[in-house]
Scaffold this active site. Structure first.
Site, PDB file in Angstrom:
ATOM      1  CB  ALA A 245     -13.259   1.745   6.921  1.00  0.00           C
ATOM      2  CG  ASP A 271     -11.785   4.072   3.015  1.00  0.00           C
ATOM      3  OD1 ASP A 271     -11.639   4.568   1.763  1.00  0.00           O
ATOM      4  OD2 ASP A 271     -11.096   4.339   3.995  1.00  0.00           O
ATOM      5  CD  GLU A 276      -4.520   1.390   0.455  1.00  0.00           C
ATOM      6  OE1 GLU A 276      -4.076   2.259   0.721  1.00  0.00           O
ATOM      7  OE2 GLU A 276      -5.616   0.815   0.845  1.00  0.00           O
ATOM      8  CG  HIS A 299      -6.466   4.205   2.993  1.00  0.00           C
ATOM      9  ND1 HIS A 299      -5.348   3.212   3.086  1.00  0.00           N
ATOM     10  CD2 HIS A 299      -6.726   4.678   3.959  1.00  0.00           C
ATOM     11  CE1 HIS A 299      -5.100   3.003   4.167  1.00  0.00           C
ATOM     12  NE2 HIS A 299      -5.961   3.701   4.918  1.00  0.00           N
ATOM     13  CB  ILE A 300     -10.889   9.003   1.912  1.00  0.00           C
ATOM     14  CG1 ILE A 300     -12.307   8.112   1.758  1.00  0.00           C
ATOM     15  CG2 ILE A 300     -10.395   9.107   0.712  1.00  0.00           C
ATOM     16  CD1 ILE A 300     -13.312   8.976   0.741  1.00  0.00           C
TER      17      ILE A 300
END
Length: 416
Positions: A245, A271, A276, A299-300
């Protein structure tokens, strides 16, 4: 990125009317509210801007707010003579050409603290999900399949969590993991004080070989690029899990997919990705899609209402302090200066090339104009010097004009 060049000397930065702020990428309304309360004119857009769009929009902007999708590079900075600062409403700042911003006299502020809890909680949730294979079980039930099995499912109590990067997120994650009964080890290139019963490992290899779960919390730098590849994955325990992450360029996705397919790893949670989508409407493809016990999220890590509100306030506070007093504490690319405002004075803020004799020339201007200096603070880095100087109000304007005329000047303004 283009090679940055020092801007030519110009007149002092002038703000006619309300200070103009452009916030991109749906930055939380908490930032807009704080900036508007200061009397600034704020425009808030939902999406990112492409480079050519940013170059056009940034010309008259004083403060720019971005998240992770807007790239702020030399061509845009060179066209923004009135830009005072950039606020990155996130942790990472690799989307900004920090060196170019530096020599254009533009400090960049980020939010290194505000989303740490949100990311740490997500990782804890993923640890439980992976060891219980909850992603697969949920998907199966949604598809009408009933597979009540215990094989391969475990408690996290007593397992070892290896944290790569023991900073704000990593250290908080370790505390949460210990509360769940996990053993925590960590590896960092800098010496860090362990919290709780966490202990450091001497090498990355030692951490990989000793952990049931490996989680990454490092920045995107040349030293972290592809730091987890085929060789590193092979050193991990058979049946262990990898969680990323941090940054998409840290893990070799193809190598990770192969480690899952071969059964060497029992699962992974990712993540962030090397590439992206720019918007939520764009498609996305990765080698990890469809693999068993692999959790993929868009990507949260820091995407909670609490984190975004806190980030909005943290960065907006830094921008306001810089505008009002010139404080650069917390800027990632600028000399660190902060001093209390002195009543009945005007403050000159000057960014100049870090060459010999600049302070002599500035002090000569002050002397020639019979100005009285109430306070003066100078801090430098390899490229620039940043000077904060408090003067009597009646002489501040002519001093500011004269300083801006020096050949070494980059950006000069008055705070009154």
């Amino acid at each position: 990125m283009s090679t940055p060049k020092f801007p030519s000397p110009s007149t002092p930065v002038s703000i006619q009317g309300p200070l103009k702020v452009l916030l991109l990428e749906n930055i939380h309304v908490s930032a807009e509210e704080m900036l508007k309360a200061e009397g600034f004119s704020v425009e808030r857009l939902k999406g990112a801007l492409k480079p050519e769009e940013l170059e056009e929009r940034i010309r008259d902007i004083h403060l720019l707010g971005i998240r992770s999708k807007t790239n702020v590079y030399e061509p845009a900075l060179a066209k923004a003579p009135n830009l005072l600062a950039v606020g990155a409403f996130c942790i990472g700042t690799n989307q900004v050409d920090l060196k170019s911003a530096n020599i254009h006299g533009v400090p960049v502020f980020n939010a290194p603290f505000s989303n740490t809890r949100s990311v740490a909680e997500l990782v804890i949730a993923e640890i439980v999900m992976l060891t219980r294979q909850l992603g697969d079980r949920s998907r199966e039930v949604h598809a009408g399949q009933w597979r009540k099995v215990a094989t391969g499912s475990h408690e996290v109590r007593g397992k070892t969590l290896g944290i790569i990067g023991y900073g704000h997120i990593g250290s908080q994650l370790g505390v949460l993991a210990e509360a769940m009964g996990m053993r925590v080890i960590f590896y960092d290139v800098m010496t860090k004080l362990p919290l709780g019963n966490s202990r450091p490992t001497a090498t990355l290899g030692e951490l990989l070989e000793s952990s049931d779960f490996v989680t990454l919390h490092v920045p995107a730098t040349p030293s972290t690029e592809w730091m987890i590849g085929t060789a590193e994955l092979a050193r991990m325990r058979k049946g262990s899990y990898l969680i990323n992450a941090s940054r998409g360029t840290v893990v070799d996705i193809k190598a990770l997919a192969q480690a899952i397919k071969s059964g060497h790893l029992s699962g992974a949670a990712v993540d962030v990705y090397p590439e992206e989508p720019e918007t939520n409407s764009d498609g996305f493809v990765t080698e990890l899609q469809g693999l068993p016990n692999v959790i993929l999220t868009p990507h949260i890590g820091g995407s909670t209402e609490e984190a975004q509100a806190s980030i909005g306030k943290e960065v907006a506070t830094s921008l306001i302090k810089f505008v009002r007093s010139g404080a650069t504490t917390g800027a990632v690319n600028f000399p660190q200066v902060e001093a209390p405002l002195i009543p009945n004075t005007h403050r000159i803020l000057n960014v100049h090339r870090n060459t010999p004799g600049v302070l002599r020339d500035i002090n000569r201007i002050v002397s020639d104009l019979n100005a009285n200096i109430h306070a003066q603070v100078l801090s430098t880095d390899a490229n620039i010097g940043y000077l904060l100087m408090d003067l009597d109000q009646d002489v501040a304007n002519p001093v500011c004009q004269a300083i801006a005329g020096l050949q070494t000047d980059i950006k000069t303004r008055i705070v009154s």
